[in-house]
Design a protein around this motif. Structure first.
Motif, short mmCIF file in Angstrom:
data_model
loop_
_atom_site.label_atom_id
_atom_site.label_comp_id
_atom_site.label_asym_id
_atom_site.label_seq_id
_atom_site.Cartn_x
_atom_site.Cartn_y
_atom_site.Cartn_z
N HIS A 276 16.50 66.81 -31.20
CA HIS A 276 17.55 65.69 -31.30
C HIS A 276 16.78 63.79 -32.25
CE1 HIS A 276 17.02 65.53 -27.12
NE2 HIS A 276 17.71 64.62 -27.04
N GLU B 107 15.89 64.39 -36.78
CA GLU B 107 17.56 63.79 -37.06
C GLU B 107 18.01 62.31 -36.95
OE1 GLU B 107 21.58 64.84 -38.44
OE2 GLU B 107 21.11 66.72 -36.96
N LEU C 157 18.14 70.06 -27.51
CA LEU C 157 19.41 69.63 -28.65
C LEU C 157 20.23 68.68 -27.19
CD1 LEU C 157 19.59 72.56 -31.30
CD2 LEU C 157 18.21 69.87 -31.54
N TRP C 158 19.85 68.35 -27.15
CA TRP C 158 20.96 67.12 -26.72
C TRP C 158 21.63 65.85 -27.76
CZ3 TRP C 158 18.34 64.73 -21.35
CH2 TRP C 158 17.93 65.90 -20.17
N ASN C 159 22.67 66.16 -28.17
CA ASN C 159 22.79 65.72 -29.16
C ASN C 159 24.83 66.08 -29.24
OD1 ASN C 159 22.43 68.00 -30.86
ND2 ASN C 159 21.29 67.45 -31.71
N GLU C 160 25.37 66.99 -28.89
CA GLU C 160 26.69 67.77 -28.82
C GLU C 160 26.99 66.20 -29.44
OE1 GLU C 160 27.67 70.19 -26.34
OE2 GLU C 160 26.25 71.75 -26.24
N GLU D 245 24.33 63.04 -33.39
CA GLU D 245 24.25 63.67 -34.79
C GLU D 245 23.24 64.71 -35.45
OE1 GLU D 245 21.92 59.53 -36.68
OE2 GLU D 245 21.47 60.00 -34.50
N ASN D 246 24.11 65.76 -35.41
CA ASN D 246 23.74 67.13 -34.88
C ASN D 246 23.73 68.13 -36.61
OD1 ASN D 246 26.26 68.09 -35.23
ND2 ASN D 246 26.61 67.61 -32.80
N LYS D 247 23.62 67.44 -37.22
CA LYS D 247 23.42 68.60 -38.92
C LYS D 247 23.37 69.60 -39.06
CE LYS D 247 26.99 65.09 -41.24
NZ LYS D 247 27.55 63.76 -42.70
N ASN E 152 21.23 71.21 -36.63
CA ASN E 152 21.30 71.64 -35.38
C ASN E 152 21.22 73.39 -35.70
OD1 ASN E 152 21.95 69.87 -33.59
ND2 ASN E 152 22.78 70.53 -32.47
N GLU F 155 21.11 72.91 -24.06
CA GLU F 155 21.68 71.91 -25.04
C GLU F 155 22.53 71.03 -24.60
OE1 GLU F 155 23.40 75.35 -28.91
OE2 GLU F 155 23.85 75.23 -27.20
N LYS G 28 25.39 64.41 -26.47
CA LYS G 28 25.06 63.65 -26.03
C LYS G 28 25.16 62.43 -25.48
CE LYS G 28 24.55 59.17 -29.81
NZ LYS G 28 25.08 58.06 -30.90
#
Length: 275
Positions: free
Chosen positions: A106, A109, A142-145, A148-150, A152, A182, A185
């Motif tokens: 993450h 991005e 991917l710790w961005n739920e 900023e996760n466009k 992913n 996953e 955020k």
């Protein structure tokens, strides 16, 4: 004994992640002598050494020597990185393979960079495949739920072209020792942050952190050493964790009443309450 202890070998980073708290502390890189002293003091209290807190550990010019020194003391070492220097530092990592490497995908991005996403991911994928053969666990994050996760979707598709995805409790198993995690955020604890429904935390129970200036803190989220409990350069862990402030933090969480302002504003710790 602690499940793990975090040791910050530098508080300097090569990125400017939008989700990161940053630190106002003086920039510092541990010397080899300082690292040797600290890990000898840490070793009686844990088997698992995490080279992480603030900063990017792969920026440290002595990362290879640090891995060797920690391995000589039979530590199981975890290196947490944003992955941008993984190709450059590949030889040091593979010459003395850590127990685990965690890579925050993450971070890509959350920054402006001239590195293409394909190049970034190719370097990480190539490293992970080599590290797996050495017995190292690689955890891609991917710790961005809710953040900023466009990208992913593009990241996941790239990984699916290289690995077979199997669902697990935290995300996906990609290979025997390669995983994708996953998570949401989270907002770093800060005295100006809103109060959270915090009643419990694993800080001082299964882990503590040691900053690059030797400050011992209750957890890995104390970016500025607001809750410094002692100085590991001059004191021992057993004495530090038995000081009144440390005991008050431990006992406060035992009674579901954390005494520190930082703890009461920690969104991450609120997850324990939700459970």
């Amino acid at each position: 004994m602690f499940k793990k202890i975090y040791l910050e070998i530098t508080n300097v980073c090569n990125l400017n992640c939008s989700f990161c708290h940053k630190t106002s502390r003086k920039k510092k890189f541990l010397s080899e002598e300082e690292f040797s002293l600290l890990i000898k003091k840490i070793r009686p209290y844990t088997e698992y050494l995490y080279l992480h807190l603030m900063g990017e550990p792969l920026l440290h010019p002595k990362i290879g020597a640090f891995l060797e020194a920690a391995t000589e003391l039979s530590f199981k070492v975890t290196v947490a990185t944003n992955g941008f220097l993984i190709k450059e530092k590949e030889n040091e990592l593979l010459n003395c393979p850590p127990y685990k490497v965690t890579i925050s995908l993450h971070s890509y991005e959350a920054n402006e960079t001239d590195v293409s996403l394909d190049e970034y991911l190719d370097n990480i994928i190539n490293f992970c495949k080599k590290a797996e053969k050495k017995g190292t666990i690689c955890v891609l994050r991917l710790w961005n739920e809710n953040g900023e996760n466009k990208l992913n979707g593009a990241i996941t598709e790239k990984l699916k072209s290289e690995f077979l995805f199997r669902e697990n409790r935290k995300g996906y198993t990609l290979s025997e020792k390669i995983f994708l995690e996953e998570a949401e955020k989270f907002i770093w604890p800060d005295k100006a942050a809103p109060i959270q429904p915090v009643r419990f935390c694993m800080g001082l129970r299964d882990h503590i952190g040691v900053l690059s200036d030797g400050s011992v803190v209750p957890c890995c989220l104390d970016a500025d050493g607001e809750m410094t409990l002692g100085d590991l350069f001059t004191e021992d862990i057993k004495d530090i964790i038995n000081k009144p402030r440390a005991k008050a933090i431990y006992d406060g969480f035992s009674q579901a009443d954390p005494p520190e302002e930082m703890c009461r504003r920690c969104q991450y710790a609120s997850r324990w309450t939700a459970k």
